[in-house]
Design a protein around this motif. Sequence first.
Motif, short mmCIF file in Angstrom:
data_model
loop_
_atom_site.label_atom_id
_atom_site.label_comp_id
_atom_site.label_asym_id
_atom_site.label_seq_id
_atom_site.Cartn_x
_atom_site.Cartn_y
_atom_site.Cartn_z
N ALA A 12 0.81 -1.12 -0.09
CA ALA A 12 0.05 -0.05 -0.10
C ALA A 12 1.02 1.14 -0.04
CB ALA A 12 -0.98 0.13 1.33
N ALA A 13 0.33 2.38 0.32
CA ALA A 13 0.79 3.87 0.32
C ALA A 13 0.40 4.21 1.94
CB ALA A 13 0.79 4.62 -0.74
N ALA A 14 1.36 5.04 2.11
CA ALA A 14 1.30 5.93 3.41
C ALA A 14 1.54 7.20 3.48
CB ALA A 14 1.92 5.13 4.69
N VAL A 15 0.91 8.14 4.13
CA VAL A 15 1.33 9.48 4.12
C VAL A 15 1.86 9.54 5.80
CG1 VAL A 15 0.73 11.79 4.48
CG2 VAL A 15 0.07 10.62 2.48
N VAL A 16 3.01 9.86 6.10
CA VAL A 16 3.40 9.90 7.75
C VAL A 16 2.92 11.35 8.00
CG1 VAL A 16 5.38 9.81 9.16
CG2 VAL A 16 5.24 8.32 6.96
N LEU A 17 2.30 11.42 9.32
CA LEU A 17 1.93 12.57 9.90
C LEU A 17 3.01 12.86 10.88
CD1 LEU A 17 -1.77 11.89 10.14
CD2 LEU A 17 -0.67 13.02 8.36
N PRO A 18 3.61 14.18 11.00
CA PRO A 18 4.56 14.44 11.93
C PRO A 18 3.87 14.50 13.23
CG PRO A 18 4.59 16.04 10.35
CD PRO A 18 3.21 15.24 10.00
N ASP A 19 4.64 14.27 14.29
CA ASP A 19 4.25 14.45 15.59
C ASP A 19 3.47 15.52 16.11
OD1 ASP A 19 3.81 13.02 18.36
OD2 ASP A 19 5.14 14.24 19.07
N LEU A 22 -0.08 15.52 14.87
CA LEU A 22 -0.93 14.67 15.44
C LEU A 22 -1.26 15.39 16.97
CD1 LEU A 22 1.02 11.31 15.21
CD2 LEU A 22 -1.26 11.95 14.39
N LYS A 23 -0.26 16.11 17.51
CA LYS A 23 -0.38 16.74 18.70
C LYS A 23 -1.67 18.01 18.63
CE LYS A 23 3.60 15.74 21.14
NZ LYS A 23 4.78 16.12 21.57
N SER A 24 -1.40 18.65 17.39
CA SER A 24 -2.20 19.63 17.00
C SER A 24 -3.97 19.32 17.00
CB SER A 24 -1.73 20.61 16.11
OG SER A 24 -1.89 20.00 14.86
N LEU A 25 -3.91 18.09 16.40
CA LEU A 25 -5.23 17.45 16.38
C LEU A 25 -5.78 16.76 17.45
CD1 LEU A 25 -4.64 16.11 12.70
CD2 LEU A 25 -6.00 18.22 13.33
N GLY A 26 -4.89 16.62 18.52
CA GLY A 26 -5.29 15.75 19.78
C GLY A 26 -5.17 14.28 19.46
#
Length: 75
Positions: A12-19, A22-26
């Motif tokens: 598959a494929a992925a987009v890596v979300l920076p920490d 993630l924190k800003s989105l809770g």
Amino acid sequence: MAQLKIVPHGDAAAVVLPDTLLKSLGLRIGDTVDVNTKDQQVILRAADDTSRREAFERISEEILTQRQDAYRRLA
């Protein structure tokens, strides 16, 4: 707006979300997100487990009510 690369992830494929994102989105690693698309956009939202549980309980109650006679006969 951040630009992120699509990277291979097994078959598959992925987009890596920076920490920081993630924190800003809770969000944390392991959380569940709802994924939708609209006008060639990918929309991620934190899954609302409370509303899902309530919907599951409501649907289960409706099914039990609709089929209560059949369940009584089986008992």
